[in-house]
Design a protein around this motif. Structure first.
Motif, mmCIF file in Angstrom:
data_model
loop_
_atom_site.group_PDB
_atom_site.id
_atom_site.type_symbol
_atom_site.label_atom_id
_atom_site.label_comp_id
_atom_site.label_asym_id
_atom_site.label_seq_id
_atom_site.Cartn_x
_atom_site.Cartn_y
_atom_site.Cartn_z
ATOM 1 N N LEU A 66 20.304 57.909 43.155
ATOM 2 C CA LEU A 66 19.412 57.400 42.108
ATOM 3 C C LEU A 66 19.987 56.143 41.455
ATOM 4 C CD1 LEU A 66 18.280 60.766 40.497
ATOM 5 C CD2 LEU A 66 16.851 59.172 41.808
ATOM 6 N N LYS A 67 21.300 56.124 41.285
ATOM 7 C CA LYS A 67 21.957 54.934 40.734
ATOM 8 C C LYS A 67 21.731 53.731 41.652
ATOM 9 C CE LYS A 67 26.168 54.286 38.256
ATOM 10 N NZ LYS A 67 25.741 54.193 36.888
ATOM 11 N N ASN A 68 21.822 53.953 42.951
ATOM 12 C CA ASN A 68 21.576 52.897 43.930
ATOM 13 C C ASN A 68 20.120 52.430 43.924
ATOM 14 O OD1 ASN A 68 24.236 52.749 44.809
ATOM 15 N ND2 ASN A 68 23.927 54.288 46.396
ATOM 16 N N GLU A 69 19.226 53.287 43.447
ATOM 17 C CA GLU A 69 17.807 52.935 43.330
ATOM 18 C C GLU A 69 17.483 52.355 41.952
ATOM 19 O OE1 GLU A 69 15.293 56.238 44.454
ATOM 20 O OE2 GLU A 69 16.628 56.747 46.112
ATOM 21 N N ASN A 70 18.525 51.994 41.197
ATOM 22 C CA ASN A 70 18.408 51.347 39.887
ATOM 23 C C ASN A 70 17.931 52.274 38.766
ATOM 24 O OD1 ASN A 70 18.915 49.050 38.316
ATOM 25 N ND2 ASN A 70 16.730 48.547 38.277
ATOM 26 N N TYR A 71 18.112 53.582 38.927
ATOM 27 C CA TYR A 71 17.821 54.495 37.828
ATOM 28 C C TYR A 71 18.943 54.433 36.808
ATOM 29 C CZ TYR A 71 13.837 56.964 39.840
ATOM 30 O OH TYR A 71 12.601 57.280 40.310
ATOM 31 N N GLN A 72 18.578 54.556 35.537
ATOM 32 C CA GLN A 72 19.575 54.727 34.487
ATOM 33 C C GLN A 72 19.892 56.218 34.454
ATOM 34 O OE1 GLN A 72 18.289 53.965 30.464
ATOM 35 N NE2 GLN A 72 20.379 53.683 29.767
ATOM 36 N N SER A 91 15.407 53.292 27.399
ATOM 37 C CA SER A 91 14.897 52.037 27.941
ATOM 38 C C SER A 91 13.543 52.225 28.595
ATOM 39 C CB SER A 91 15.883 51.473 28.969
ATOM 40 O OG SER A 91 15.324 50.367 29.627
ATOM 41 N N LYS A 92 12.629 51.297 28.319
ATOM 42 C CA LYS A 92 11.349 51.266 29.012
ATOM 43 C C LYS A 92 11.433 50.384 30.249
ATOM 44 C CE LYS A 92 8.642 51.783 24.802
ATOM 45 N NZ LYS A 92 7.590 51.222 23.953
ATOM 46 N N GLU A 93 12.535 49.661 30.384
ATOM 47 C CA GLU A 93 12.693 48.671 31.444
ATOM 48 C C GLU A 93 13.204 49.251 32.755
ATOM 49 O OE1 GLU A 93 11.515 45.714 30.548
ATOM 50 O OE2 GLU A 93 11.229 46.640 28.573
ATOM 51 N N GLN A 94 13.785 50.412 32.712
ATOM 52 C CA GLN A 94 14.447 50.974 33.885
ATOM 53 C C GLN A 94 14.075 52.453 33.987
ATOM 54 O OE1 GLN A 94 18.701 50.625 33.394
ATOM 55 N NE2 GLN A 94 19.120 50.864 35.559
ATOM 56 N N PRO A 95 13.833 52.960 35.202
ATOM 57 C CA PRO A 95 13.545 54.393 35.319
ATOM 58 C C PRO A 95 14.771 55.212 34.894
ATOM 59 C CG PRO A 95 13.793 53.409 37.497
ATOM 60 C CD PRO A 95 13.838 52.288 36.504
ATOM 61 N N ILE A 96 14.509 56.369 34.327
ATOM 62 C CA ILE A 96 15.565 57.230 33.790
ATOM 63 C C ILE A 96 15.670 58.498 34.603
ATOM 64 C CG2 ILE A 96 16.285 58.611 31.791
ATOM 65 C CD1 ILE A 96 14.749 56.547 30.045
ATOM 66 N N ALA A 97 16.905 58.881 34.918
ATOM 67 C CA ALA A 97 17.185 60.190 35.506
ATOM 68 C C ALA A 97 17.995 60.965 34.473
ATOM 69 C CB ALA A 97 17.958 60.056 36.802
ATOM 70 N N LEU A 98 17.395 61.981 33.897
ATOM 71 C CA LEU A 98 18.084 62.838 32.941
ATOM 72 C C LEU A 98 18.800 63.928 33.721
ATOM 73 C CD1 LEU A 98 18.624 63.763 29.994
ATOM 74 C CD2 LEU A 98 16.537 65.148 30.196
ATOM 75 N N VAL A 99 20.109 64.054 33.503
ATOM 76 C CA VAL A 99 20.902 65.071 34.191
ATOM 77 C C VAL A 99 21.244 66.169 33.192
ATOM 78 C CG1 VAL A 99 22.978 65.566 35.536
ATOM 79 C CG2 VAL A 99 21.899 63.311 35.701
ATOM 80 N N ILE A 100 20.873 67.388 33.542
ATOM 81 C CA ILE A 100 21.181 68.546 32.706
ATOM 82 C C ILE A 100 22.161 69.424 33.461
ATOM 83 C CG2 ILE A 100 19.012 68.439 31.454
ATOM 84 C CD1 ILE A 100 17.990 70.686 33.293
ATOM 85 N N ILE A 111 29.902 63.729 37.561
ATOM 86 C CA ILE A 111 28.605 63.148 37.205
ATOM 87 C C ILE A 111 28.700 62.403 35.883
ATOM 88 C CG2 ILE A 111 26.223 63.688 36.550
ATOM 89 C CD1 ILE A 111 26.260 65.805 38.776
ATOM 90 N N LEU A 112 29.442 62.946 34.932
ATOM 91 C CA LEU A 112 29.619 62.238 33.655
ATOM 92 C C LEU A 112 30.213 60.848 33.886
ATOM 93 C CD1 LEU A 112 30.897 65.096 31.318
ATOM 94 C CD2 LEU A 112 28.630 64.002 31.303
ATOM 95 N N LYS A 113 31.137 60.744 34.829
ATOM 96 C CA LYS A 113 31.751 59.444 35.135
ATOM 97 C C LYS A 113 30.743 58.478 35.750
ATOM 98 C CE LYS A 113 36.384 61.276 35.610
ATOM 99 N NZ LYS A 113 37.381 61.811 36.521
ATOM 100 N N GLN A 114 29.747 58.989 36.453
ATOM 101 C CA GLN A 114 28.713 58.159 37.082
ATOM 102 C C GLN A 114 27.581 57.795 36.115
ATOM 103 O OE1 GLN A 114 28.399 56.876 40.278
ATOM 104 N NE2 GLN A 114 30.532 57.473 40.529
ATOM 105 N N SER A 115 27.538 58.473 34.974
ATOM 106 C CA SER A 115 26.423 58.304 34.041
ATOM 107 C C SER A 115 26.521 56.991 33.278
ATOM 108 C CB SER A 115 26.384 59.469 33.056
ATOM 109 O OG SER A 115 26.154 60.677 33.756
ATOM 110 N N ASP A 116 25.358 56.412 33.020
ATOM 111 C CA ASP A 116 25.288 55.198 32.214
ATOM 112 C C ASP A 116 25.389 55.529 30.730
ATOM 113 O OD1 ASP A 116 24.792 53.330 34.415
ATOM 114 O OD2 ASP A 116 22.904 54.428 34.612
ATOM 115 N N ALA A 117 24.981 56.725 30.365
ATOM 116 C CA ALA A 117 25.053 57.169 28.978
ATOM 117 C C ALA A 117 25.156 58.686 28.956
ATOM 118 C CB ALA A 117 23.819 56.720 28.211
ATOM 119 N N THR A 118 25.771 59.195 27.906
ATOM 120 C CA THR A 118 25.838 60.635 27.675
ATOM 121 C C THR A 118 25.309 60.885 26.274
ATOM 122 O OG1 THR A 118 27.784 60.783 29.099
ATOM 123 C CG2 THR A 118 27.330 62.670 27.689
ATOM 124 N N ILE A 119 24.355 61.805 26.178
ATOM 125 C CA ILE A 119 23.738 62.110 24.887
ATOM 126 C C ILE A 119 23.920 63.590 24.570
ATOM 127 C CG2 ILE A 119 22.061 60.221 25.008
ATOM 128 C CD1 ILE A 119 19.963 62.256 25.945
#
Length: 148
Positions: A66-72, A91-100, A111-119
């Protein structure tokens, strides 16, 4: 939405229901043993028939793809550096993949290391976490409130 080893059948059924309710594009259930039987279907109330989903063994591989497909990639996990969901700007500019994450161990470190953000969701009681489905509901609500 990517589930990292969520393996409780009622939780998976509930994930189908909220994926349907919030219009999630695709639910990707990752792990070696994803129960898709009677208990899951009882909780899903047939939404597994309406939700686009995929079964995969490796959540890390899915996240990398998903990261390679430009997902956040946004992980839902309480960490030292995670941002409260109500302060995070989706972001509305980039598709989002929420990881639970897994009911007991959360989102994996890899996966946390690959994540663009952690919430995370701020907690005010004695317990330090909540059920994965409840947490996902809150995040999807906030996400749809922000980006429509």
């Amino acid at each position: 939405m990517v589930s990292n080893n969520v393996s409780n059948a009622p939780n998976i059924g509930s994930l189908f229901r909220i994926a349907d309710a919030f219009g999630v594009e695709k639910l990707i259930l990752c792990g070696e043993h994803i129960p898709m039987g009677r208990k899951m279907k009882k909780t899903s109330r047939s939404t597994e028939k309406a939700v686009n989903f995929e079964l995969a063994e490796s959540a890390l591989k899915i996240v990398e793809d998903l990261k390679n497909e430009n997902y956040q990639i946004i992980a839902l996990e309480i960490t030292q550096t995670s941002t409260p969901v109500h302060k995070f700007k989706f972001s509305k500019e980039q598709p989002i993949a929420l990881v639970i994450g897994d009911e007991n161990f959360g989102v994996s470190d890899a996966i946390l290391k690959q994540s663009d953000a952690t919430i995370h969701i701020d907690m005010f009681g004695q317990n330090s976490s909540m059920n994965v489905v409840q947490a996902t509901n809150i995040v999807l609500y906030e996400m749809t409130k922000q980006i429509g």
